[in-house]
Write a protein that holds these residues in place. Structure first.
Motif, mmCIF file in Angstrom:
data_model
loop_
_atom_site.group_PDB
_atom_site.id
_atom_site.type_symbol
_atom_site.label_atom_id
_atom_site.label_comp_id
_atom_site.label_asym_id
_atom_site.label_seq_id
_atom_site.Cartn_x
_atom_site.Cartn_y
_atom_site.Cartn_z
ATOM 1 N N GLY A 1 16.321 -19.571 -19.861
ATOM 2 C CA GLY A 1 17.533 -20.348 -19.679
ATOM 3 C C GLY A 1 17.791 -20.745 -18.243
ATOM 4 O O GLY A 1 18.733 -21.472 -17.951
ATOM 5 N N GLY A 2 16.940 -20.217 -17.311
ATOM 6 C CA GLY A 2 17.006 -20.645 -15.927
ATOM 7 C C GLY A 2 17.768 -19.772 -14.976
ATOM 8 O O GLY A 2 17.855 -20.079 -13.804
ATOM 9 N N ARG A 3 18.341 -18.629 -15.437
ATOM 10 C CA ARG A 3 19.116 -17.795 -14.519
ATOM 11 C C ARG A 3 18.177 -16.882 -13.740
ATOM 12 O O ARG A 3 17.456 -16.085 -14.318
ATOM 13 C CB ARG A 3 20.118 -16.952 -15.303
ATOM 14 C CG ARG A 3 20.949 -16.026 -14.440
ATOM 15 C CD ARG A 3 22.000 -15.301 -15.269
ATOM 16 N NE ARG A 3 22.973 -16.251 -15.826
ATOM 17 C CZ ARG A 3 23.962 -15.895 -16.617
ATOM 18 N NH1 ARG A 3 24.110 -14.621 -16.975
ATOM 19 N NH2 ARG A 3 24.807 -16.795 -17.081
ATOM 20 N N PRO A 4 18.164 -16.972 -12.411
ATOM 21 C CA PRO A 4 17.257 -16.148 -11.609
ATOM 22 C C PRO A 4 17.846 -14.788 -11.260
ATOM 23 O O PRO A 4 19.065 -14.611 -11.229
ATOM 24 C CB PRO A 4 17.067 -16.983 -10.347
ATOM 25 C CG PRO A 4 18.355 -17.725 -10.197
ATOM 26 C CD PRO A 4 18.864 -17.975 -11.595
ATOM 27 N N ASN A 5 16.949 -13.853 -10.992
ATOM 28 C CA ASN A 5 17.331 -12.512 -10.578
ATOM 29 C C ASN A 5 16.455 -12.144 -9.390
ATOM 30 O O ASN A 5 15.235 -12.326 -9.441
ATOM 31 C CB ASN A 5 17.116 -11.533 -11.733
ATOM 32 C CG ASN A 5 17.516 -10.128 -11.367
ATOM 33 O OD1 ASN A 5 18.504 -9.916 -10.679
ATOM 34 N ND2 ASN A 5 16.759 -9.161 -11.848
ATOM 35 N N TYR A 6 17.059 -11.622 -8.319
ATOM 36 C CA TYR A 6 16.334 -11.330 -7.088
ATOM 37 C C TYR A 6 16.522 -9.884 -6.656
ATOM 38 O O TYR A 6 17.589 -9.300 -6.853
ATOM 39 C CB TYR A 6 16.816 -12.219 -5.941
ATOM 40 C CG TYR A 6 16.564 -13.691 -6.132
ATOM 41 C CD1 TYR A 6 17.562 -14.524 -6.621
ATOM 42 C CD2 TYR A 6 15.330 -14.244 -5.816
ATOM 43 C CE1 TYR A 6 17.339 -15.880 -6.800
ATOM 44 C CE2 TYR A 6 15.092 -15.604 -5.984
ATOM 45 C CZ TYR A 6 16.104 -16.420 -6.475
ATOM 46 O OH TYR A 6 15.879 -17.759 -6.643
ATOM 47 N N ALA A 7 15.490 -9.350 -6.022
ATOM 48 C CA ALA A 7 15.647 -8.084 -5.324
ATOM 49 C C ALA A 7 16.556 -8.308 -4.127
ATOM 50 O O ALA A 7 16.527 -9.378 -3.501
ATOM 51 C CB ALA A 7 14.284 -7.570 -4.861
ATOM 52 N N ASP A 8 17.349 -7.312 -3.782
ATOM 53 C CA ASP A 8 18.279 -7.462 -2.658
ATOM 54 C C ASP A 8 17.546 -7.812 -1.366
ATOM 55 O O ASP A 8 18.054 -8.553 -0.527
ATOM 56 C CB ASP A 8 19.074 -6.174 -2.461
ATOM 57 C CG ASP A 8 20.108 -5.955 -3.558
ATOM 58 O OD1 ASP A 8 20.576 -4.811 -3.703
ATOM 59 O OD2 ASP A 8 20.445 -6.932 -4.271
ATOM 60 N N PRO B 1 0.816 -1.214 0.000
ATOM 61 C CA PRO B 1 0.000 0.000 0.000
ATOM 62 C C PRO B 1 0.848 1.261 0.000
ATOM 63 O O PRO B 1 1.789 1.390 0.792
ATOM 64 C CB PRO B 1 -0.802 -0.136 1.295
ATOM 65 C CG PRO B 1 -0.870 -1.601 1.546
ATOM 66 C CD PRO B 1 0.441 -2.145 1.073
ATOM 67 N N GLY B 2 0.552 2.159 -0.915
ATOM 68 C CA GLY B 2 1.260 3.423 -0.988
ATOM 69 C C GLY B 2 2.622 3.350 -1.640
ATOM 70 O O GLY B 2 3.352 4.345 -1.665
ATOM 71 N N LYS B 3 2.986 2.195 -2.159
ATOM 72 C CA LYS B 3 4.301 2.034 -2.781
ATOM 73 C C LYS B 3 4.161 1.590 -4.233
ATOM 74 O O LYS B 3 3.126 1.101 -4.641
ATOM 75 C CB LYS B 3 5.133 1.017 -2.004
ATOM 76 C CG LYS B 3 5.495 1.454 -0.591
ATOM 77 C CD LYS B 3 6.472 0.483 0.048
ATOM 78 C CE LYS B 3 6.886 0.951 1.428
ATOM 79 N NZ LYS B 3 7.867 0.023 2.058
ATOM 80 N N GLN B 4 5.242 1.769 -4.973
ATOM 81 C CA GLN B 4 5.246 1.335 -6.362
ATOM 82 C C GLN B 4 5.459 -0.165 -6.457
ATOM 83 O O GLN B 4 6.026 -0.797 -5.558
ATOM 84 C CB GLN B 4 6.352 2.069 -7.128
ATOM 85 C CG GLN B 4 6.084 3.546 -7.358
ATOM 86 C CD GLN B 4 7.104 4.192 -8.277
ATOM 87 O OE1 GLN B 4 8.259 3.766 -8.333
ATOM 88 N NE2 GLN B 4 6.691 5.204 -9.022
ATOM 89 N N ARG B 5 4.989 -0.703 -7.565
ATOM 90 C CA ARG B 5 5.224 -2.117 -7.821
ATOM 91 C C ARG B 5 6.721 -2.337 -8.033
ATOM 92 O O ARG B 5 7.385 -1.569 -8.734
ATOM 93 C CB ARG B 5 4.442 -2.584 -9.044
ATOM 94 C CG ARG B 5 4.437 -4.076 -9.253
ATOM 95 C CD ARG B 5 3.517 -4.470 -10.401
ATOM 96 N NE ARG B 5 2.128 -4.115 -10.129
ATOM 97 C CZ ARG B 5 1.117 -4.520 -10.898
ATOM 98 N NH1 ARG B 5 1.339 -5.283 -11.963
ATOM 99 N NH2 ARG B 5 -0.121 -4.161 -10.600
ATOM 100 N N GLU B 6 7.253 -3.401 -7.418
ATOM 101 C CA GLU B 6 8.682 -3.673 -7.516
ATOM 102 C C GLU B 6 8.938 -5.133 -7.863
ATOM 103 O O GLU B 6 8.148 -6.017 -7.533
ATOM 104 C CB GLU B 6 9.378 -3.350 -6.180
ATOM 105 C CG GLU B 6 8.923 -4.191 -5.014
ATOM 106 C CD GLU B 6 9.707 -3.918 -3.739
ATOM 107 O OE1 GLU B 6 10.597 -3.052 -3.731
ATOM 108 O OE2 GLU B 6 9.413 -4.607 -2.720
ATOM 109 N N LEU B 7 10.054 -5.357 -8.522
ATOM 110 C CA LEU B 7 10.459 -6.712 -8.854
ATOM 111 C C LEU B 7 10.866 -7.453 -7.592
ATOM 112 O O LEU B 7 11.622 -6.933 -6.772
ATOM 113 C CB LEU B 7 11.632 -6.694 -9.834
ATOM 114 C CG LEU B 7 12.279 -8.044 -10.135
ATOM 115 C CD1 LEU B 7 11.334 -8.925 -10.940
ATOM 116 C CD2 LEU B 7 13.601 -7.848 -10.885
#
Length: 121
Positions: A54-61, A41-47
């Protein structure tokens, strides 16, 4: 008609775990990346996390070491295993797929309807 159907949200205590699932259905030519975003609530959508074909994942810190994204290409399904949940993880989680329904139309983003994750302290 292509759609993304999510499941697995809910209420959990801090330190607990949840597993989200998202299945893409319909006439699909190709899926590039699949993943999860969230919006509090009140925040922007974030990854939160995404995984390429190819299977390589990416994460938010903020979720590294706690969340794991995985994908079943045969089922056009992406999962998000969330462990050691914190109250600040509370948000609506949206499934995302960057995919093409035909080669001619090309790739674009598709979104699920969202599933609520609430972490109580």
């Amino acid at each position: 008609q292509v759609q993304l159907v999510e499941s697995g949200g809910g209420l959990v205590q801090a330190g607990g775990s949840l597993r989200l699932s998202c299945a893409a259905s319909g006439s699909i030519f190709s899926i590039n990346s699949m993943g999860w975003y969230r919006q509090a609530p009140g925040k922007q959508r974030e990854l939160v996390a995404a995984i390429l074909s190819g299977g390589r994942p990416n994460y938010a810190d903020s979720v590294k070491g706690r969340f794991t994204v995985s994908r079943d290409n045969a089922k056009n399904t992406v999962y998000l295993q969330m462990n050691s949940l914190k109250p600040e993880d509370t948000a609506v989680y949206y499934c995302n797929a960057y995919m093409a329904v035909t080669l001619q139309l090309g790739y674009r983003d598709y979104w699920g309807q969202g599933t609520q994750v609430t972490v109580s302290s």
